[in-house]
Design an enzyme around this catalytic site. Structure first.
Site, PDB file in Angstrom:
ATOM      1  N   GLU A  22       0.870  -1.145   0.066  1.00 29.90           N
ATOM      2  CA  GLU A  22       0.090  -0.035  -0.080  1.00 29.90           C
ATOM      3  C   GLU A  22       0.748   1.268   0.032  1.00 29.90           C
ATOM      4  O   GLU A  22       0.536   2.244  -0.711  1.00 29.90           O
ATOM      5  CB  GLU A  22      -0.989  -0.035   1.050  1.00 29.90           C
ATOM      6  N   LEU A  80      11.431   6.201  -6.831  1.00 36.16           N
ATOM      7  CA  LEU A  80      10.075   6.573  -6.570  1.00 36.16           C
ATOM      8  C   LEU A  80       9.511   7.766  -5.981  1.00 36.16           C
ATOM      9  O   LEU A  80       8.352   8.180  -6.239  1.00 36.16           O
ATOM     10  CB  LEU A  80       9.616   5.323  -5.144  1.00 36.16           C
ATOM     11  N   TYR A 126      -7.432   5.275   4.954  1.00 30.06           N
ATOM     12  CA  TYR A 126      -7.297   4.211   3.454  1.00 30.06           C
ATOM     13  C   TYR A 126      -6.564   3.164   3.916  1.00 30.06           C
ATOM     14  O   TYR A 126      -6.883   1.941   3.934  1.00 30.06           O
ATOM     15  CB  TYR A 126      -7.051   4.989   2.362  1.00 30.06           C
ATOM     16  N   ASP A 130      -9.919   4.949  -1.801  1.00 30.67           N
ATOM     17  CA  ASP A 130      -9.032   5.662  -2.157  1.00 30.67           C
ATOM     18  C   ASP A 130      -9.372   6.362  -3.604  1.00 30.67           C
ATOM     19  O   ASP A 130     -10.501   6.513  -3.659  1.00 30.67           O
ATOM     20  CB  ASP A 130      -7.785   4.292  -2.530  1.00 30.67           C
ATOM     21  N   CYS A 138     -17.593   1.737 -19.982  1.00 30.21           N
ATOM     22  CA  CYS A 138     -18.730   1.649 -19.976  1.00 30.21           C
ATOM     23  C   CYS A 138     -19.865   0.826 -20.520  1.00 30.21           C
ATOM     24  O   CYS A 138     -20.561   0.240 -20.159  1.00 30.21           O
ATOM     25  CB  CYS A 138     -19.714   3.233 -19.979  1.00 30.21           C
ATOM     26  N   CYS A 197     -26.003   3.336 -13.176  1.00 34.78           N
ATOM     27  CA  CYS A 197     -24.786   4.201 -13.170  1.00 34.78           C
ATOM     28  C   CYS A 197     -25.225   5.533 -13.465  1.00 34.78           C
ATOM     29  O   CYS A 197     -25.816   5.971 -14.541  1.00 34.78           O
ATOM     30  CB  CYS A 197     -23.464   3.885 -13.980  1.00 34.78           C
ATOM     31  N   SER A 213       5.569  17.182  -7.086  1.00 37.74           N
ATOM     32  CA  SER A 213       4.209  17.461  -7.404  1.00 37.74           C
ATOM     33  C   SER A 213       3.683  18.723  -7.221  1.00 37.74           C
ATOM     34  O   SER A 213       2.901  19.120  -8.107  1.00 37.74           O
ATOM     35  CB  SER A 213       3.527  16.775  -5.831  1.00 37.74           C
TER      36      SER A 213
HETATM   37  S1  SF4 Z   1     -19.519   2.674 -13.103  1.00 33.55           S
HETATM   38 FE1  SF4 Z   1     -20.419   3.889 -14.638  1.00 33.55          FE
HETATM   39  S2  SF4 Z   1     -18.914   5.484 -15.309  1.00 33.55           S
HETATM   40 FE2  SF4 Z   1     -18.095   3.702 -14.470  1.00 33.55          FE
HETATM   41  S3  SF4 Z   1     -17.578   2.238 -16.195  1.00 33.55           S
HETATM   42 FE3  SF4 Z   1     -19.454   1.550 -15.233  1.00 33.55          FE
HETATM   43  S4  SF4 Z   1     -20.817   2.636 -16.426  1.00 33.55           S
HETATM   44 FE4  SF4 Z   1     -18.994   3.779 -16.807  1.00 33.55          FE
END
Ligand code: SF4
Length: 360
Positions: free
Chosen positions: A36, A79, A119, A137, A198, A207, A302
């Site tokens: 981690e 790193l 986290y 995260d 998606c 979603c 950064s």
């Molecule tokens: S959670 Fe929603 S935004 Fe993410 S890949 Fe799936 S459909 Fe796409």
């Protein structure tokens, strides 16, 4: 969608798509913590060899606690964010001193460790001990923001609580480790920042981001702090087959690492006249054979952009060298072993280590 449907769909996705990574085959909290810390720093492909190297060199938390800090920094070299390596070392010592070398086994106890935030504590508690606490995260922020249409700025304090509470309602008590791994992996592989997949996503129907075409808007994140330009002039002193290396202290970057004698200016000067008022520097330039910088190195941190030039000053073996504090001569062999920022290491490789017998 019901909560149980969500977690079972997610875990089903995980079984079919997750990457086979060594830290997923262990329940040793030390090795999980190590992975981690490294993965907070870099991507999996780059972090993997570091993880393997650390586990090999320091197989237990005791071994890490007993190691020399310079050795830890050397292993970490490349790193970046060297304070993380120092904190990791301190934490290993804390576990040995305060917890008799036994890793704390609950989320609350893990939070007592130096440098271990919510986290990391949740990741260790769930992966190693099965505790049902969500590990949120950047990947998880993104997935939750898109799935549930949350518009809270993920860099804000309020977001921390909001996303954690939401994730808590989703995590199954009897499968916390898989659920957390799956959420993180889903964000890393499927619901990626720029191009989420998606069309092949199991959550497409529910979603919010997909249904509303908001994948590029969510998660909401405040703009980053402005990057500061810095101009660094390094003097590389060569004498008797040795280089003068500077041990960095103070509160600036690269604390505990070695670089060269540094003069910071407002712009990079074309001639050394602009930084030669210091009597020591003035005499170095008078007494040495000077090789002017061949190029400017640009190095990104950064919040800083470093513009760096190296002035190589070669002294006769018979020269009487007096060095300021923190600066000492080291043989090339020794220099190679010192922990150094990657920028310095690259310069050395380019000009010295690739041509060891006769430095160019
Ligand atoms: S959670 Fe929603 S935004 Fe993410 S890949 Fe799936 S459909 Fe796409």
């Amino acid at each position: 969608m019901k909560v149980t449907d969500f977690s079972s769909k997610l875990i089903h996705w995980y079984h079919h798509h997750h990457r086979d990574l060594p830290w997923r085959h262990t329940s040793d909290p030390y090795q999980i913590w190590l992975s981690e810390v490294i993965l907070q720093q870099t991507r999996v492909a780059q972090g993997l060899p570091y993880y393997l190297r650390f586990v090999e060199k320091y197989p237990t938390v005791q071994a890490m606690a007993e190691a020399d800090e310079q050795d830890i920094l050397r292993t970490w070299q490349g790193l970046g964010y060297y304070s993380r390596a120092r904190n990791m070392h301190q934490t290993a010592r804390q576990i040995v001193q305060e917890f008799n070398g036994v890793f704390p086994n609950s989320y609350e106890q893990l939070l007592r460790l130096k440098g271990v935030g919510n986290y990391t504590a949740a990741a260790i508690a769930s992966f190693a001990f099965g505790e049902a606490v969500p590990a949120v995260d950047g990947n998880v922020y993104r997935v939750l923001a898109r799935l549930f249409g949350i518009k809270t700025d993920i860099a804000s304090h309020a977001a921390k609580k909001e996303f954690f509470e939401l994730a808590k309602t989703l995590i199954p008590a009897d499968n916390a480790a898989f659920f957390n791994q799956a959420m993180i992996e889903f964000g890393a592989i499927q619901c990626q920042p720029v191009a989420p997949d998606c069309l092949l996503c199991p959550f497409q129907d529910s979603c919010y981001a997909f249904q509303n075409g908001q994948q590029s808007v969510l998660p909401v994140k405040a703009k980053k702090a402005k990057v500061r330009n810095r101009f660094l002039n390094y003097l590389v002193l060569e004498w008797n087959g040795k280089l003068a290396m500077n041990l960095r202290g103070g509160k600036d970057v690269w604390q505990g690492l070695y670089d060269f004698f540094l003069i910071e200016t407002l712009q990079l000067p074309e001639s050394p006249d602009e930084f030669m008022e210091q009597p020591t520097v003035h005499s170095w330039f008078l007494e040495s054979e000077i090789q002017v910088p061949q190029k400017t190195y640009v190095h990104l941190l950064s919040h800083q952009k470093l513009h760096v030039q190296f002035w190589r000053l070669r002294f006769a073996d018979s020269a009487n060298m007096a060095l300021p504090d923190n600066l000492s001569f080291f043989s090339f062999d020794q220099v190679e072993q010192l922990p150094k920022p990657i920028l310095i290491d690259s310069f050395l490789k380019e000009h010295y280590f690739s041509n060891f017998i006769s430095p160019n």
